[in-house]
Motif scaffolding. Structure first.
Motif, PDB file in Angstrom:
ATOM      1  N   LYS A  96      38.981  49.117  73.765  1.00 38.76           N
ATOM      2  CA  LYS A  96      39.776  48.793  73.078  1.00 38.76           C
ATOM      3  C   LYS A  96      39.660  47.625  72.818  1.00 38.76           C
ATOM      4  O   LYS A  96      40.025  46.443  71.672  1.00 38.76           O
ATOM      5  N   LYS A  97      40.503  46.718  74.340  1.00 35.88           N
ATOM      6  CA  LYS A  97      40.487  45.653  74.341  1.00 35.88           C
ATOM      7  C   LYS A  97      40.400  44.365  73.874  1.00 35.88           C
ATOM      8  O   LYS A  97      40.002  43.641  74.468  1.00 35.88           O
ATOM      9  N   GLY A  98      38.727  44.775  74.471  1.00 35.57           N
ATOM     10  CA  GLY A  98      37.577  43.454  74.736  1.00 35.57           C
ATOM     11  C   GLY A  98      37.028  43.368  75.303  1.00 35.57           C
ATOM     12  O   GLY A  98      36.681  42.596  76.627  1.00 35.57           O
ATOM     13  N   ILE A  99      37.777  44.009  77.287  1.00 32.16           N
ATOM     14  CA  ILE A  99      37.030  44.249  78.658  1.00 32.16           C
ATOM     15  C   ILE A  99      35.749  44.441  78.648  1.00 32.16           C
ATOM     16  O   ILE A  99      35.454  44.933  77.610  1.00 32.16           O
ATOM     17  N   GLN A 100      34.970  43.554  79.346  1.00 33.65           N
ATOM     18  CA  GLN A 100      33.899  43.506  79.581  1.00 33.65           C
ATOM     19  C   GLN A 100      33.147  44.217  80.975  1.00 33.65           C
ATOM     20  O   GLN A 100      33.839  43.859  81.939  1.00 33.65           O
ATOM     21  N   LEU A 101      32.081  45.019  81.525  1.00 34.05           N
ATOM     22  CA  LEU A 101      31.889  45.936  82.791  1.00 34.05           C
ATOM     23  C   LEU A 101      30.475  45.511  83.091  1.00 34.05           C
ATOM     24  O   LEU A 101      29.592  45.709  82.056  1.00 34.05           O
ATOM     25  N   SER A 102      30.548  45.192  83.323  1.00 31.94           N
ATOM     26  CA  SER A 102      28.671  44.330  84.499  1.00 31.94           C
ATOM     27  C   SER A 102      29.154  44.656  85.728  1.00 31.94           C
ATOM     28  O   SER A 102      30.049  44.940  86.614  1.00 31.94           O
ATOM     29  N   ARG A 103      27.618  45.992  85.563  1.00 33.48           N
ATOM     30  CA  ARG A 103      27.821  47.624  86.793  1.00 33.48           C
ATOM     31  C   ARG A 103      26.625  47.396  87.557  1.00 33.48           C
ATOM     32  O   ARG A 103      25.336  47.361  86.960  1.00 33.48           O
ATOM     33  N   ILE A 104      26.723  46.990  88.680  1.00 40.48           N
ATOM     34  CA  ILE A 104      25.338  46.815  89.362  1.00 40.48           C
ATOM     35  C   ILE A 104      25.430  48.087  90.749  1.00 40.48           C
ATOM     36  O   ILE A 104      26.498  48.268  91.650  1.00 40.48           O
ATOM     37  N   VAL A 105      24.312  48.496  91.028  1.00 36.51           N
ATOM     38  CA  VAL A 105      24.322  49.465  92.964  1.00 36.51           C
ATOM     39  C   VAL A 105      24.246  47.411  93.697  1.00 36.51           C
ATOM     40  O   VAL A 105      23.097  47.239  93.560  1.00 36.51           O
ATOM     41  N   ASP A 106      24.705  47.124  94.108  1.00 35.82           N
ATOM     42  CA  ASP A 106      24.660  46.567  94.922  1.00 35.82           C
ATOM     43  C   ASP A 106      23.633  46.435  96.380  1.00 35.82           C
ATOM     44  O   ASP A 106      23.080  47.385  96.518  1.00 35.82           O
ATOM     45  N   PRO A 107      21.957  45.184  96.272  1.00 35.36           N
ATOM     46  CA  PRO A 107      21.328  45.363  96.759  1.00 35.36           C
ATOM     47  C   PRO A 107      21.813  45.381  98.312  1.00 35.36           C
ATOM     48  O   PRO A 107      22.196  44.365  99.198  1.00 35.36           O
ATOM     49  N   LEU A 155      33.315  51.866  81.277  1.00 37.55           N
ATOM     50  CA  LEU A 155      34.873  51.566  80.680  1.00 37.55           C
ATOM     51  C   LEU A 155      35.551  53.368  80.114  1.00 37.55           C
ATOM     52  O   LEU A 155      35.108  53.102  79.104  1.00 37.55           O
ATOM     53  N   LYS A 156      36.637  52.654  80.467  1.00 41.34           N
ATOM     54  CA  LYS A 156      37.670  53.496  79.996  1.00 41.34           C
ATOM     55  C   LYS A 156      38.062  53.290  78.164  1.00 41.34           C
ATOM     56  O   LYS A 156      38.152  51.888  77.959  1.00 41.34           O
ATOM     57  N   PRO A 157      38.165  53.828  77.621  1.00 42.90           N
ATOM     58  CA  PRO A 157      38.514  53.265  75.733  1.00 42.90           C
ATOM     59  C   PRO A 157      39.130  52.807  75.520  1.00 42.90           C
ATOM     60  O   PRO A 157      39.030  51.592  74.399  1.00 42.90           O
ATOM     61  N   ALA A 158      40.878  52.764  76.016  1.00 41.40           N
ATOM     62  CA  ALA A 158      41.538  51.828  75.984  1.00 41.40           C
ATOM     63  C   ALA A 158      40.862  50.503  76.557  1.00 41.40           C
ATOM     64  O   ALA A 158      41.670  49.463  75.737  1.00 41.40           O
ATOM     65  N   LEU A 159      40.673  50.573  77.534  1.00 43.58           N
ATOM     66  CA  LEU A 159      39.869  48.588  77.757  1.00 43.58           C
ATOM     67  C   LEU A 159      38.812  48.635  76.597  1.00 43.58           C
ATOM     68  O   LEU A 159      38.406  47.348  76.458  1.00 43.58           O
ATOM     69  N   ALA A 193      40.076  52.674  85.546  1.00 45.83           N
ATOM     70  CA  ALA A 193      39.337  51.537  84.439  1.00 45.83           C
ATOM     71  C   ALA A 193      38.158  52.244  83.926  1.00 45.83           C
ATOM     72  O   ALA A 193      37.512  51.882  82.633  1.00 45.83           O
ATOM     73  N   LEU A 194      37.074  53.603  84.623  1.00 44.41           N
ATOM     74  CA  LEU A 194      36.112  53.780  84.828  1.00 44.41           C
ATOM     75  C   LEU A 194      36.080  55.560  84.760  1.00 44.41           C
ATOM     76  O   LEU A 194      37.452  55.700  85.143  1.00 44.41           O
ATOM     77  N   SER A 195      35.536  56.348  84.024  1.00 43.54           N
ATOM     78  CA  SER A 195      34.681  57.460  83.777  1.00 43.54           C
ATOM     79  C   SER A 195      33.658  57.722  83.667  1.00 43.54           C
ATOM     80  O   SER A 195      33.133  57.150  82.756  1.00 43.54           O
ATOM     81  N   GLY A 196      33.187  58.401  84.452  1.00 45.31           N
ATOM     82  CA  GLY A 196      31.463  58.217  84.447  1.00 45.31           C
ATOM     83  C   GLY A 196      30.884  56.789  84.982  1.00 45.31           C
ATOM     84  O   GLY A 196      29.760  57.009  84.177  1.00 45.31           O
TER      85      GLY A 196
END
Length: 600
Positions: free
Chosen positions: A330-341, A324-328, A318-321
């Motif tokens: 385009k689908k409206g998929i959302q990403l919430s990304r953190i470095v876990d504490p 989110l990858k462009p295909a996702l 699903a990820l690149s760098g």
């Protein structure tokens, strides 16, 4: 029809065999809409739902949904900001930092349950006092007594009396808990404690009702199967290790969404969508346990899951760098990304006859193993670079973290072999080392019985092979790992620890001797470390405490009961219908703070 839907029908029917006391849906005047359904996944099985006992992340999701602490955290504020939950306001603290006065909101009620004999049961401060005392019930053997141990006037003395009598008396007087009235508690401390507010936001301090405990407790005093709280959700279905369903608590008072945007540019959009809404909005949460990575990914791709934790092994899908990858997109998929504490750290059981002890040859053995392990390679192979290496036991985002600290333990396999040679760990004819007395040397590495655990085990086999030590893998179900770990039965493991509260104390206590059997997974007891830890308890966050933390970290490196590894990224994917979701660094679940469009 998809397979997950069919499986859901089957387990729902099985769940009907479990007598649940909760209402199946919120009444018409509730803010929660029963037609708003959130589908969620746990990547490992739950263990149970008694706040005083639960210590795994997955069960904690349920506990935090059903029970309530006095305090919680602002949904959007970063760094994490403490706010009232059932308390009227933040605590009033005396000038000497030893007295906390806390006032409870009136009109909060427990969910309906037979334990209350048909009566409406209001939450009072006496319930919190009972909860805090219960952590010290010797029969219960709670892993969370450390939260209040050595802090409240008279509490340790009550606990000692309970141990002597082998009987817990919940009515025993504790001078440090002064009930001024039904809604006001004054806590008297033995010394200043600057983390007490955060401790009272941690779910083991969630209010439980004495009537519920006395009705449903098992032989150990635990109530793992009948959670009854004051929170926004109730457990209406449960098939152990497979499926849980939460429905909106019809007795919940609700709240109006009123958080302010933080530093994240995306916060403004969240505020615009949610501000002024009554919460919770989501009426039903369906949780499935899926251990295998590909099963989870396929379920999300097939729109069978609304929110999904994308662990490192699946990141390339699903990820690149880190995006989110462009295909996702385009689908409206959302990403919430953190470095876990968090810290994922490696430990060697200090009570183990092979690895434990403070003699020079044992220290040399553990230090050599620590030096032989390539953390960066593990991050690349096991986690697909979805983690950051750590040098310090307090991770980023936590008060007390030092980004400039350099550990004395680095990847040096040649030096590790030389160290073992020096201390008499000779290589035998089979290519493996023996103990200095000539007896066989073998190490058992334990991990979860899933594909991720298998990869970790293979990585550690490579490490041990590089220093000619025979290793055997030991893959166990997650609940079994936790049970064995608590009893000091595991020899070695990679242990993840996610912050209970955003202060360095929550991480340094992992290696404190008296916390063995609670959170000290490696059963470490080093007198020099324990003495310094006790000194840090008297200090607020700042340079003086940081200096002690540095000394304590060096002590850990010298004796090498453990080695700090990494902090993982937490990638949460959400379907387009999810409204306003943002992963919080401390809260386990956020479904009482966001919304979702009605499903099909």
């Amino acid at each position: 029809m998809n397979s997950l839907w069919l499986r859901g029908i089957l387990v729902a029917c099985l769940a009907c065999l479990l007598p649940m006391q909760a209402s199946a849906a919120a009444p018409a005047n509730s803010s929660a809409d029963p037609d708003k359904v959130l589908r969620y996944i746990f990547i490992a099985a739950e263990t149970g739902f008694d706040p005083a006992i639960t210590r795994d992340l997955y069960s904690a999701h349920i506990v935090q949904s059903i029970f309530e602490t006095l305090y919680t955290y602002d949904y959007l504020a970063r760094p994490a900001k403490l706010i009232p939950l059932t308390a009227e306001a933040l605590p009033e603290v005396s000038e000497d930092g030893k007295t906390y006065t806390i006032r409870l909101k009136k009109g909060i009620y427990f969910q309906s349950d037979p334990a209350f004999n048909g009566k409406k049961r209001e939450l009072t401060m006496a319930d919190y006092v009972y909860t805090y005392k219960r952590l010290f019930d010797p029969k219960l053997s709670s892993p969370h007594t450390w939260l209040l141990e050595g802090k409240v006037v008279g509490l340790d003395e009550m606990a000692e009396q309970a141990r002597k009598n082998n009987h817990f008396d919940p009515d025993a007087k504790v001078a440090g808990f002064e009930l001024l009235d039904r809604y006001t508690l004054r806590i008297h401390l033995k010394q200043p404690d600057f983390n007490l507010g955060m401790i009272l936001a941690h779910e083991p301090t969630s209010a439980v009702a004495r009537e519920v405990v006395e009705k449903y407790r098992d032989a150990q005093g635990q109530v793992m199967s009948n959670p009854v709280g004051t929170g926004p959700y109730v457990l209406s279905e449960w098939v152990r290790g497979s499926r849980m369903v939460l429905t909106a608590n019809p007795d919940f008072r609700g709240s109006t969404w009123d958080f302010q945007a933080g530093s994240d540019p995306e916060d403004q959009a969240i505020v615009a969508k949610l501000k002024g809404k009554r919460m919770p909005q989501i009426g039903r949460i369906e949780i499935s346990v899926m251990v295998e990575d590909q099963s989870r990914w396929l379920a999300f791709q097939n729109d069978e899951i609304d929110i999904f934790q994308l662990e490192g092994p699946l990141a390339p899908q699903a990820l690149s760098g880190g995006k989110l990858k462009p295909a996702l997109v385009k689908k409206g998929i959302q990403l919430s990304r953190i470095v876990d504490p968090e810290i994922s750290y490696y430990y060697w059981n200090m009570k183990d006859p092979v690895l434990g002890g403070l003699s020079k040859e044992k220290i040399a053995l553990r230090r050599a193993i620590a030096m032989a392990h390539n953390v960066r390679e593990e991050i690349k192979i096991v986690w697909n670079d979805e983690a950051v290496p750590l040098e310090y036991p307090i991770p980023p985002g936590i008060v007390g973290h030092d980004p400039d600290y350099k550990s004395s333990i680095q990847y040096e396999p040649d030096a590790a072999n030389a160290l073992l040679d020096k201390f008499g760990y000779k290589i035998g004819s089979d290519g493996y080392r023996t103990l200095p007395d000539g007896k066989p040397l073998q190490v058992r590495y334990s991990a979860r019985s899933d594909s991720n655990g298998q990869q970790q085990s293979e990585m550690w086999k490579k490490t041990y092979d590089s220093i000619h030590i025979k290793m055997v893998g030991d893959l166990k179900p997650f609940p079994d790992l936790l049970k064995a770990e608590k009893e000091c039965q595991l020899q070695s493991r990679t242990a993840p620890w996610i912050a209970d509260y955003p202060d360095g104390d929550n991480f340094m206590q992992l290696f404190y001797g008296p916390n063995t059997g609670q959170n000290n997974n490696g059963c470490t007891k080093i007198p020099e470390y324990d003495k310094l830890y006790a000194e840090t308890q008297k200090l607020p966050a700042g340079p003086e405490r940081d200096l002690l933390y540095h000394k304590m970290t060096r002590i850990l490196e010298v004796y090498s009961p453990s080695r700090v590894g990494y902090a993982r990224y937490r990638n949460m994917l959400a379907q387009p219908r999810v409204i306003g979701f943002k992963k919080h660094p401390i809260l386990h679940c956020e479904w009482m703070y966001f919304d979702i469009e009605k499903g099909k």
